[in-house]
Design an enzyme around this catalytic site. Structure first.
Site, PDB file in Angstrom:
ATOM      1  CG  ASN A  13      -1.817   1.129   1.352  1.00 60.02           C
ATOM      2  OD1 ASN A  13      -1.432   2.264   1.138  1.00 60.02           O
ATOM      3  ND2 ASN A  13      -3.065   0.829   1.692  1.00 60.02           N
ATOM      4  N   GLY A  15       0.196   4.402   0.234  1.00 63.33           N
ATOM      5  CA  GLY A  15      -0.119   5.379   1.275  1.00 63.33           C
ATOM      6  C   GLY A  15       0.583   5.030   2.572  1.00 63.33           C
ATOM      7  CE  LYS A  16      -2.267   0.048   5.902  1.00 63.84           C
ATOM      8  NZ  LYS A  16      -2.564  -1.340   6.238  1.00 63.84           N
ATOM      9  CG  ASP A  73      -4.652  -6.391  11.101  1.00 61.04           C
ATOM     10  OD1 ASP A  73      -4.860  -6.241   9.880  1.00 61.04           O
ATOM     11  OD2 ASP A  73      -5.436  -7.014  11.835  1.00 61.04           O
ATOM     12  N   GLY A 155     -12.519   3.848   4.160  1.00 61.21           N
ATOM     13  CA  GLY A 155     -13.132   2.905   5.105  1.00 61.21           C
ATOM     14  C   GLY A 155     -14.338   3.492   5.832  1.00 61.21           C
ATOM     15  CE1 TYR A 156     -17.268  -0.392   8.432  1.00 59.61           C
ATOM     16  CE2 TYR A 156     -14.899  -0.766   8.470  1.00 59.61           C
ATOM     17  CZ  TYR A 156     -16.175  -1.237   8.300  1.00 59.61           C
ATOM     18  OH  TYR A 156     -16.382  -2.555   7.993  1.00 59.61           O
ATOM     19  CG  ASP A 157     -11.792   7.747   7.701  1.00 62.14           C
ATOM     20  OD1 ASP A 157     -11.612   7.143   8.774  1.00 62.14           O
ATOM     21  OD2 ASP A 157     -10.857   8.071   6.951  1.00 62.14           O
ATOM     22  CG  HIS A 182      -6.807   3.779  14.461  1.00 63.53           C
ATOM     23  ND1 HIS A 182      -7.357   4.877  13.830  1.00 63.53           N
ATOM     24  CD2 HIS A 182      -6.836   2.769  13.547  1.00 63.53           C
ATOM     25  CE1 HIS A 182      -7.712   4.534  12.603  1.00 63.53           C
ATOM     26  NE2 HIS A 182      -7.397   3.272  12.401  1.00 63.53           N
ATOM     27  NE  ARG A 183      -3.226   2.942   9.520  1.00 64.32           N
ATOM     28  CZ  ARG A 183      -4.502   3.262   9.316  1.00 64.32           C
ATOM     29  NH1 ARG A 183      -4.858   4.511   9.157  1.00 64.32           N
ATOM     30  NH2 ARG A 183      -5.419   2.325   9.242  1.00 64.32           N
TER      31      ARG A 183
HETATM   32  P1  IMP Z   1      -5.961  -2.742   7.268  1.00 65.83           P
HETATM   33  O1  IMP Z   1      -5.337  -2.757   8.609  1.00 65.83           O
HETATM   34  O2  IMP Z   1      -5.293  -1.774   6.341  1.00 65.83           O
HETATM   35  O3  IMP Z   1      -6.142  -4.127   6.698  1.00 65.83           O
HETATM   36  O4  IMP Z   1      -7.449  -2.122   7.449  1.00 65.83           O
HETATM   37  C1  IMP Z   1      -8.539  -2.914   7.826  1.00 65.83           C
HETATM   38  C2  IMP Z   1      -9.846  -2.177   7.616  1.00 65.83           C
HETATM   39  O5  IMP Z   1     -10.162  -1.441   8.794  1.00 65.83           O
HETATM   40  C3  IMP Z   1      -9.874  -1.154   6.483  1.00 65.83           C
HETATM   41  O6  IMP Z   1     -10.170  -1.756   5.262  1.00 65.83           O
HETATM   42  C4  IMP Z   1     -10.986  -0.237   6.940  1.00 65.83           C
HETATM   43  O7  IMP Z   1     -12.238  -0.781   6.623  1.00 65.83           O
HETATM   44  C5  IMP Z   1     -10.834  -0.243   8.443  1.00 65.83           C
HETATM   45  N1  IMP Z   1      -9.974   0.875   8.878  1.00 65.83           N
HETATM   46  C6  IMP Z   1      -8.736   0.792   9.437  1.00 65.83           C
HETATM   47  N2  IMP Z   1      -8.254   2.029   9.711  1.00 65.83           N
HETATM   48  C7  IMP Z   1      -9.210   2.900   9.306  1.00 65.83           C
HETATM   49  C8  IMP Z   1      -9.279   4.329   9.309  1.00 65.83           C
HETATM   50  O8  IMP Z   1      -8.365   5.058   9.715  1.00 65.83           O
HETATM   51  N3  IMP Z   1     -10.427   4.845   8.819  1.00 65.83           N
HETATM   52  C9  IMP Z   1     -11.456   4.099   8.350  1.00 65.83           C
HETATM   53  N4  IMP Z   1     -11.431   2.776   8.304  1.00 65.83           N
HETATM   54  C10 IMP Z   1     -10.301   2.165   8.781  1.00 65.83           C
END
Ligand code: IMP
Length: 209
Positions: A13, A15-16, A73, A155-157, A182-183
């Protein structure tokens, strides 16, 4: 101190990768990612917890490449739903679900529910090829909104309302979100400890600075 070896980000990814590069820019470590290597086998994210999955990803990458690796994760936990969608956040509505489908499913599950408290969780894991791992965790508490609001993020933002700033994550700039997310918090913790992480890595890898 010179690690003299790379640290591989266990992600494709962009972005990450950019976020981690920025975060660790001042440290004497060579950041690489899975993009620097040809296709390697994918690890299945089938753990019961964020820790399980982050460790699984970083450990797998470290073993396959023979180099230290960093993985993350993350996901959303809704209290009234017993922590769901949790580790299944990306696949809540279906295996290849879109963000829109996941959000609609969550809104439906929350219809008529009074306690709308929820939290995002992010776990970072650093592994070395022999298998040992270091863990860092960040959380962010909020509330599931009654409708989608805002256009930023992913995502759920649009459903995650953060009371202290009186807006959803999708109404925040990325700088604003990174400060409290959280990140962002897990990364800040890692950054604060990174000098010790380098010593830990050197000890495990037999490098003597
Ligand atoms: P992953 O850790 O990148 O696999 O993210 C898992 C899933 O969690 C994502 O596909 C989103 O649905 C949700 N998610 C994780 N972090 C965020 C965030 O910062 N905003 C919104 N959704 C998130």
């Amino acid at each position: 101190m010179n690690l003299d070896r790379p640290l591989v980000l266990a992600t494709q990814n962009e972005g990450k990768i950019a976020e981690f590069r920025g975060l660790l820019a001042g440290f004497d470590v060579e950041i690489r990612s899975l993009k620097d290597y040809g296709p390697i086998p994918q690890v299945e994210e089938d753990g019961d917890t964020f820790e399980d999955n982050a460790v699984k990803k970083s450990r797998f990458t470290a073993r396959v490449l023979g180099l230290p690796a960093l993985a993350d994760d993350s996901g959303l936990m809704v209290r009234a739903l017993g922590g769901v969608p949790g580790v299944l956040s990306a696949r809540y509505a279906a295996e290849d679900a879109t963000d829109e489908a996941n959000n609609l499913k969550l809104l439906k599950a929350m219809e008529g529910v009074e306690d709308r408290s929820a939290k995002f969780v992010c776990v970072l894991a650093i592994s070395v090829p022999p298998g040992a791992a270091l863990l860092y965790e960040g959380t962010c508490e909020g509330v599931i909104a009654h409708e989608l609001t805002g256009t930023q993020g992913f995502g759920y933002d649009p459903l995650f309302y953060y009371p202290p700033l009186e807006k959803t994550f999708a109404q925040m700039s990325s700088e604003e979100k990174n400060r409290i997310s959280h990140r962002g918090r897990a990364m800040a913790e890692l950054k604060q400890e990174f000098d010790k992480v380098l010593i830990w890595l050197n000890q495990r890898l037999g490098v003597h600075p």
